[in-house]
Design a protein around this motif. Structure first.
Motif, PDB file in Angstrom:
ATOM      1  N   ALA A  66       0.833  -1.214   0.000  1.00  0.00           N
ATOM      2  CA  ALA A  66       0.000   0.000   0.000  1.00  0.00           C
ATOM      3  C   ALA A  66       0.862   1.256   0.000  1.00  0.00           C
ATOM      4  O   ALA A  66       0.584   2.217  -0.723  1.00  0.00           O
ATOM      5  CB  ALA A  66      -0.955   0.002   1.182  1.00  0.00           C
ATOM      6  N   LEU A  70       0.868   0.778  -4.385  1.00  0.00           N
ATOM      7  CA  LEU A  70      -0.415   1.462  -4.562  1.00  0.00           C
ATOM      8  C   LEU A  70      -0.244   2.965  -4.484  1.00  0.00           C
ATOM      9  O   LEU A  70      -0.886   3.710  -5.238  1.00  0.00           O
ATOM     10  CB  LEU A  70      -1.441   0.986  -3.535  1.00  0.00           C
ATOM     11  N   GLN A  75      -1.509  -1.023  -9.822  1.00  0.00           N
ATOM     12  CA  GLN A  75      -2.572  -1.934  -9.435  1.00  0.00           C
ATOM     13  C   GLN A  75      -1.879  -3.245  -9.076  1.00  0.00           C
ATOM     14  O   GLN A  75      -1.016  -3.710  -9.829  1.00  0.00           O
ATOM     15  CB  GLN A  75      -3.539  -2.162 -10.581  1.00  0.00           C
ATOM     16  N   HIS A 142      -5.264  -6.305  -4.222  1.00  0.00           N
ATOM     17  CA  HIS A 142      -4.583  -6.161  -2.942  1.00  0.00           C
ATOM     18  C   HIS A 142      -5.558  -5.760  -1.826  1.00  0.00           C
ATOM     19  O   HIS A 142      -5.473  -6.291  -0.708  1.00  0.00           O
ATOM     20  CB  HIS A 142      -3.450  -5.141  -3.041  1.00  0.00           C
ATOM     21  N   GLU A 143      -6.443  -4.844  -2.127  1.00  0.00           N
ATOM     22  CA  GLU A 143      -7.356  -4.322  -1.097  1.00  0.00           C
ATOM     23  C   GLU A 143      -8.274  -5.413  -0.565  1.00  0.00           C
ATOM     24  O   GLU A 143      -8.809  -5.289   0.540  1.00  0.00           O
ATOM     25  CB  GLU A 143      -8.207  -3.177  -1.673  1.00  0.00           C
TER      26      GLU A 143
END
Length: 148
Positions: A66, A70, A75, A142-143
């Protein structure tokens, strides 16, 4: 596609010592480069194929994604290795640029870099593009990914 890379990487060592913010800060130049690229409209997608439970190195990558990837506009998706068994994959990590050329990243057995190998053979490009798209379609953003 590996479970471990450069284990003497200062960022990885900082993370092992509980200094995640410092670990992520070590990749600030990469984050800035990605910000510049994505600001120009370049799509940067990264897929990670991982064994579960995650190795300590992949846990490190997960923990800094992150703040590094990110934050730069990349992405990132994760695919558990068990879900990749029926995907034909090249034998090495790779990057593909503009669907026209690429670079294999070679590593030694201990995860140290053994150097890049550029390629522009249309058959190799297609192999890598097709493999990446198959992984990307199946992988978890990832989220949403929660490591086992």
């Amino acid at each position: 596609m590996r479970d471990s890379y450069i284990r003497d990487d200062p960022g990885f060592i900082a993370w092992q010592q509980g200094r995640t913010a410092e670990a992520a800060a070590r990749y600030q130049a990469w984050t800035e480069l990605m910000k510049q690229a994505t600001a120009r409209g370049v799509a940067v997608r990264r897929a990670r194929i991982v064994s579960e439970p995650l190795s300590d190195y992949c846990r490190f990558e997960y923990d800094v994604t992150a703040r590094v990837n990110l934050a730069g506009g990349e992405q990132v998706r994760w695919l558990p290795r068990r879900r990749a068994s029926d995907i034909a994959l090249p034998g090495n990590d790779f990057w593909v640029f503009d669907g026209a050329y690429g670079k294999f990243n070679h590593f030694t057995g201990d995860g140290s870099s053994a150097g890049p190998e550029p390629f522009d053979d249309p058959r190799l490009v297609k192999l890598c593009v097709d493999a990446f798209e198959a992984v990307w379609e199946r992988a978890v953003p990832h989220e949403e990914y929660r490591p086992a």
